[in-house]
Every structure is written in C-alpha cells, then in structure tokens.
Design a protein around this motif. Structure first.
Motif, PDB file in Angstrom:
ATOM      1  N   VAL A   1       8.833   1.156  -5.681  1.00 25.66           N
ATOM      2  CA  VAL A   1       8.303   2.232  -6.583  1.00 25.66           C
ATOM      3  C   VAL A   1       6.849   1.944  -6.613  1.00 25.66           C
ATOM      4  CG1 VAL A   1       8.548   3.214  -8.520  1.00 25.66           C
ATOM      5  CG2 VAL A   1      10.380   2.390  -7.706  1.00 25.66           C
ATOM      6  N   CYS A   2       6.118   3.021  -6.258  1.00 26.00           N
ATOM      7  CA  CYS A   2       4.737   2.895  -6.619  1.00 26.00           C
ATOM      8  C   CYS A   2       4.221   2.820  -8.113  1.00 26.00           C
ATOM      9  CB  CYS A   2       3.889   4.160  -5.875  1.00 26.00           C
ATOM     10  SG  CYS A   2       2.129   3.949  -6.335  1.00 26.00           S
ATOM     11  N   GLU A   3       3.422   1.996  -8.372  1.00 24.79           N
ATOM     12  CA  GLU A   3       3.021   1.697  -9.840  1.00 24.79           C
ATOM     13  C   GLU A   3       2.240   3.029 -10.401  1.00 24.79           C
ATOM     14  OE1 GLU A   3       2.262  -2.375 -11.056  1.00 24.79           O
ATOM     15  OE2 GLU A   3       3.355  -3.182  -9.328  1.00 24.79           O
ATOM     16  N   TRP A   4       1.623   3.661  -9.379  1.00 24.20           N
ATOM     17  CA  TRP A   4       0.439   4.381  -9.998  1.00 24.20           C
ATOM     18  C   TRP A   4       1.156   5.835 -10.333  1.00 24.20           C
ATOM     19  CZ3 TRP A   4      -4.257   3.926  -5.974  1.00 24.20           C
ATOM     20  CH2 TRP A   4      -5.194   2.636  -6.601  1.00 24.20           C
ATOM     21  N   HIS A   5       1.957   6.349  -9.249  1.00 28.58           N
ATOM     22  CA  HIS A   5       2.337   7.745  -9.501  1.00 28.58           C
ATOM     23  C   HIS A   5       3.722   7.990  -9.092  1.00 28.58           C
ATOM     24  CE1 HIS A   5      -1.752   8.443  -8.013  1.00 28.58           C
ATOM     25  NE2 HIS A   5      -1.955   8.670  -9.216  1.00 28.58           N
ATOM     26  N   GLY A   6       4.555   6.709  -9.007  1.00 30.30           N
ATOM     27  CA  GLY A   6       6.001   6.736  -8.727  1.00 30.30           C
ATOM     28  C   GLY A   6       6.557   7.216  -7.542  1.00 30.30           C
ATOM     29  N   ALA A   7       5.744   7.123  -6.325  1.00 31.18           N
ATOM     30  CA  ALA A   7       6.509   7.628  -5.510  1.00 31.18           C
ATOM     31  C   ALA A   7       7.619   6.396  -5.030  1.00 31.18           C
ATOM     32  CB  ALA A   7       5.453   7.550  -4.049  1.00 31.18           C
ATOM     33  N   GLU A   8       8.784   6.971  -4.354  1.00 28.86           N
ATOM     34  CA  GLU A   8       9.822   5.831  -4.093  1.00 28.86           C
ATOM     35  C   GLU A   8      10.269   5.583  -2.751  1.00 28.86           C
ATOM     36  OE1 GLU A   8      13.124   6.636  -6.647  1.00 28.86           O
ATOM     37  OE2 GLU A   8      11.919   6.700  -8.302  1.00 28.86           O
TER      38      GLU A   8
ATOM     39  N   GLY B   1       9.004  11.765  -4.711  1.00 29.76           N
ATOM     40  CA  GLY B   1       7.593  11.433  -5.060  1.00 29.76           C
ATOM     41  C   GLY B   1       6.550  11.952  -4.425  1.00 29.76           C
ATOM     42  N   PRO B   2       5.223  11.655  -4.793  1.00 25.01           N
ATOM     43  CA  PRO B   2       4.303  12.449  -4.177  1.00 25.01           C
ATOM     44  C   PRO B   2       3.742  12.150  -2.969  1.00 25.01           C
ATOM     45  CG  PRO B   2       3.492  11.011  -5.852  1.00 25.01           C
ATOM     46  CD  PRO B   2       4.676  10.910  -5.916  1.00 25.01           C
ATOM     47  N   ALA B   3       4.210  11.084  -2.313  1.00 23.21           N
ATOM     48  CA  ALA B   3       3.839  10.795  -1.065  1.00 23.21           C
ATOM     49  C   ALA B   3       4.533  11.819  -0.151  1.00 23.21           C
ATOM     50  CB  ALA B   3       4.423   9.252  -0.540  1.00 23.21           C
TER      51      ALA B   3
ATOM     52  N   GLY C   1      -2.154   4.797  -1.971  1.00 25.58           N
ATOM     53  CA  GLY C   1      -2.601   3.438  -1.718  1.00 25.58           C
ATOM     54  C   GLY C   1      -2.335   2.318  -3.007  1.00 25.58           C
ATOM     55  N   GLY C   2      -1.669   2.879  -3.925  1.00 21.84           N
ATOM     56  CA  GLY C   2      -1.124   2.104  -5.092  1.00 21.84           C
ATOM     57  C   GLY C   2      -0.117   0.946  -4.600  1.00 21.84           C
ATOM     58  N   PRO C   3      -0.083   0.118  -5.524  1.00 18.52           N
ATOM     59  CA  PRO C   3       0.814  -1.108  -5.413  1.00 18.52           C
ATOM     60  C   PRO C   3       2.031  -0.769  -5.619  1.00 18.52           C
ATOM     61  CG  PRO C   3      -0.302  -1.373  -7.327  1.00 18.52           C
ATOM     62  CD  PRO C   3      -0.907  -0.355  -6.849  1.00 18.52           C
TER      63      PRO C   3
ATOM     64  N   ILE D   1       0.819  -1.262  -0.051  1.00 17.88           N
ATOM     65  CA  ILE D   1      -0.058   0.130  -0.129  1.00 17.88           C
ATOM     66  C   ILE D   1       0.846   1.096  -0.005  1.00 17.88           C
ATOM     67  CG2 ILE D   1      -1.815   1.253   1.210  1.00 17.88           C
ATOM     68  CD1 ILE D   1      -2.407  -1.490   2.609  1.00 17.88           C
ATOM     69  N   CYS D   2       0.912   2.030  -1.030  1.00 17.01           N
ATOM     70  CA  CYS D   2       1.765   3.366  -1.309  1.00 17.01           C
ATOM     71  C   CYS D   2       0.957   4.359  -0.286  1.00 17.01           C
ATOM     72  CB  CYS D   2       1.724   3.874  -2.606  1.00 17.01           C
ATOM     73  SG  CYS D   2       2.472   5.363  -2.780  1.00 17.01           S
ATOM     74  N   MET D   3       1.846   5.056   0.464  1.00 13.65           N
ATOM     75  CA  MET D   3       1.582   6.073   1.566  1.00 13.65           C
ATOM     76  C   MET D   3       0.966   7.353   0.664  1.00 13.65           C
ATOM     77  SD  MET D   3       1.648   4.791   4.453  1.00 13.65           S
ATOM     78  CE  MET D   3       1.245   3.306   3.827  1.00 13.65           C
TER      79      MET D   3
END
Ligand code: FES
Length: 101
Positions: free
Chosen positions: A57-64, A75-77, A46-48, A41-43
């Motif tokens: 690396v988040c598959e939705w918007h690239g947060a690392e 990234g955006p988190a 919630g992406g994978p 769960i991305c912070m």
C-alpha cells in the motif's frame, strides 16, 4: 550479474526491511515464507510502500499492489501499472538480485 541484497535471516517474518539497491531504496519481505524484493517506488507519483497482509500500500495516496507480482489492485496508479520487482535467488543464506545468467 548478482548483487547481494541482504542475509536471509535479516528479512522479518512480517512487514518489510528497507535496503539499498544500487543507490535506490528497496524493500525485502516474505510472502508465505518466500523472500521478495521490490523498489520502494509507487507507480503513481513515487511514494513509499508498506506491506499490509499480502498487499503493498502506498503511504501517500493509498494505491494498492499485489505482493506476489507487484500488479496494481486499486487506487490512483494506472490500471496497467506494476511495481518494479527484483528477480532474486537465495545463495549461501543471502538473498541476491540476479540479472542474466
Ligand atoms: S504516490 Fe502512490 S498512490 Fe500516489
């Protein structure tokens, strides 16, 4: 409390394996041979997550996030965010989630 996550030999040497953790999806993987487990769960929203070298690396918007401690790298988190890492131990060839004594 201990919850079996998976057999140690089921964890790939590279990449991740998806597992069920009490009804939520988690990822198990190895870093320098050491098994790790995080909730998938991305912070941000919630992406994978996927593992690239030692970065999650988040598959939705690239947060690392750092693969050792789950802390946000970029990234955006939120700057102070951190993936939910599961405390684990290996017992009888099985990776287990450990809570309390
Ligand atoms: S949901 Fe992960 S970066 Fe947006």
């Amino acid at each position: 409390m201990k919850v079996p996550l998976c057999k140690l030999d089921e964890i790939p040497e590279t990449g991740t394996k998806k597992i069920d953790f009490l009804g939520r999806e988690a990822l198990v993987f190895k870093v320098d041979g050491e098994p790790k487990a995080i909730l998938n769960i991305c912070m941000h929203l919630g992406g994978p997550m996927k593992l690239e070298n030692c970065t999650l690396v988040c598959e939705w918007h690239g947060a690392e996030f750092d693969c050792w401690d789950g802390k946000r790298l970029k990234g955006p988190a939120r700057r102070d965010s951190q993936l939910i890492t599961l405390p684990t131990q290996v017992e009888d060839g099985t990776l287990k989630y450990v809570f309390g004594d």
